[in-house]
Design a protein around this motif. Sequence first.
Motif, PDB file in Angstrom:
ATOM      1  N   HIS A  81       0.834  -1.207   0.000  1.00 19.32           N
ATOM      2  CA  HIS A  81       0.000   0.000   0.000  1.00 19.32           C
ATOM      3  C   HIS A  81       0.869   1.257   0.000  1.00 19.32           C
ATOM      4  O   HIS A  81       0.564   2.246  -0.678  1.00 19.32           O
ATOM      5  N   GLU A  84       2.226   1.958  -3.393  1.00 20.47           N
ATOM      6  CA  GLU A  84       1.186   2.499  -4.267  1.00 20.47           C
ATOM      7  C   GLU A  84       1.030   4.002  -4.064  1.00 20.47           C
ATOM      8  O   GLU A  84       0.713   4.738  -5.011  1.00 20.47           O
ATOM      9  N   ASN A  94       2.858  -0.360 -11.980  1.00 23.38           N
ATOM     10  CA  ASN A  94       1.474  -0.623 -11.572  1.00 23.38           C
ATOM     11  C   ASN A  94       1.121  -2.095 -11.724  1.00 23.38           C
ATOM     12  O   ASN A  94       0.406  -2.660 -10.896  1.00 23.38           O
ATOM     13  N   LEU A  97       2.614  -3.992  -8.753  1.00 23.07           N
ATOM     14  CA  LEU A  97       1.828  -3.813  -7.532  1.00 23.07           C
ATOM     15  C   LEU A  97       0.524  -4.594  -7.574  1.00 23.07           C
ATOM     16  O   LEU A  97       0.079  -5.141  -6.560  1.00 23.07           O
TER      17      LEU A  97
END
Length: 242
Positions: A81, A84, A94, A97
């Motif tokens: 998190h 991100e 991206n 993740l």
Amino acid sequence: MNEVKEALRNTEQNYKLFLQQQFTFIGALQHTRENAHDMIRPVASISQVQSYMDHHCNNSTDRRILNMFLNICSDLSKLCHKLELMHPGNNITNGILERCKLLLSHSNDLSTIRAKYPHDVVNHLSCDEAKNHYGGVVSLIPIVLDCMKEWVTHAEKLPWQVLYNVSGGIATSEKRAPQNAPARAAISQTPPAVRLEAQTSTSNKDNVQVQGSKHVWKKNLNNTENHSGKLKRPWKPPGRHA
């Protein structure tokens, strides 16, 4: 970014301690599966391990090692998190993740994933254990750690105009704007009509100054001629006298 790297290193250290106790972890899973009468299906999700610890664990050693596994998974989820929030990223970061979040989802099926070289966690299992029971659950943490390291590698190559630190605040980029940037911004915000009027006013002042200088120069010239006694009369054509 430095704080994220430090958190990643700490999680790796915790995992190394856990890795030294892999046989204890497998033993705890074996005991709890027996207590749950769940010896056929593989250990295929984080929620399954959580259920074993909460409802079928009856000794402190098994509880400790199962809890250690769950805590590392929780730390990885929190770190994911934070990554991100660090940077908007691109398709590569991206995508990394998204894979991490999927792997760390409590309901995700881990039965088909396998950690590959240089990780040897699967090699420490018997063929039956690796294929049918624990190959996926022991592969989860090393695979996610590799993904997060890959994210850091790619993210450091991206242009960082604005950084979002791990606490959620905004930190400005290392590239500072020139000191005269506010003045330029103020000028750019001035309406075009005002700027045109100011320029016109300046031009008129310049013209007045030039004309005034010419007038003074002519006056001084006339005074000089009067003092010398040679005042020139206007020229008239011959034969035409007034």
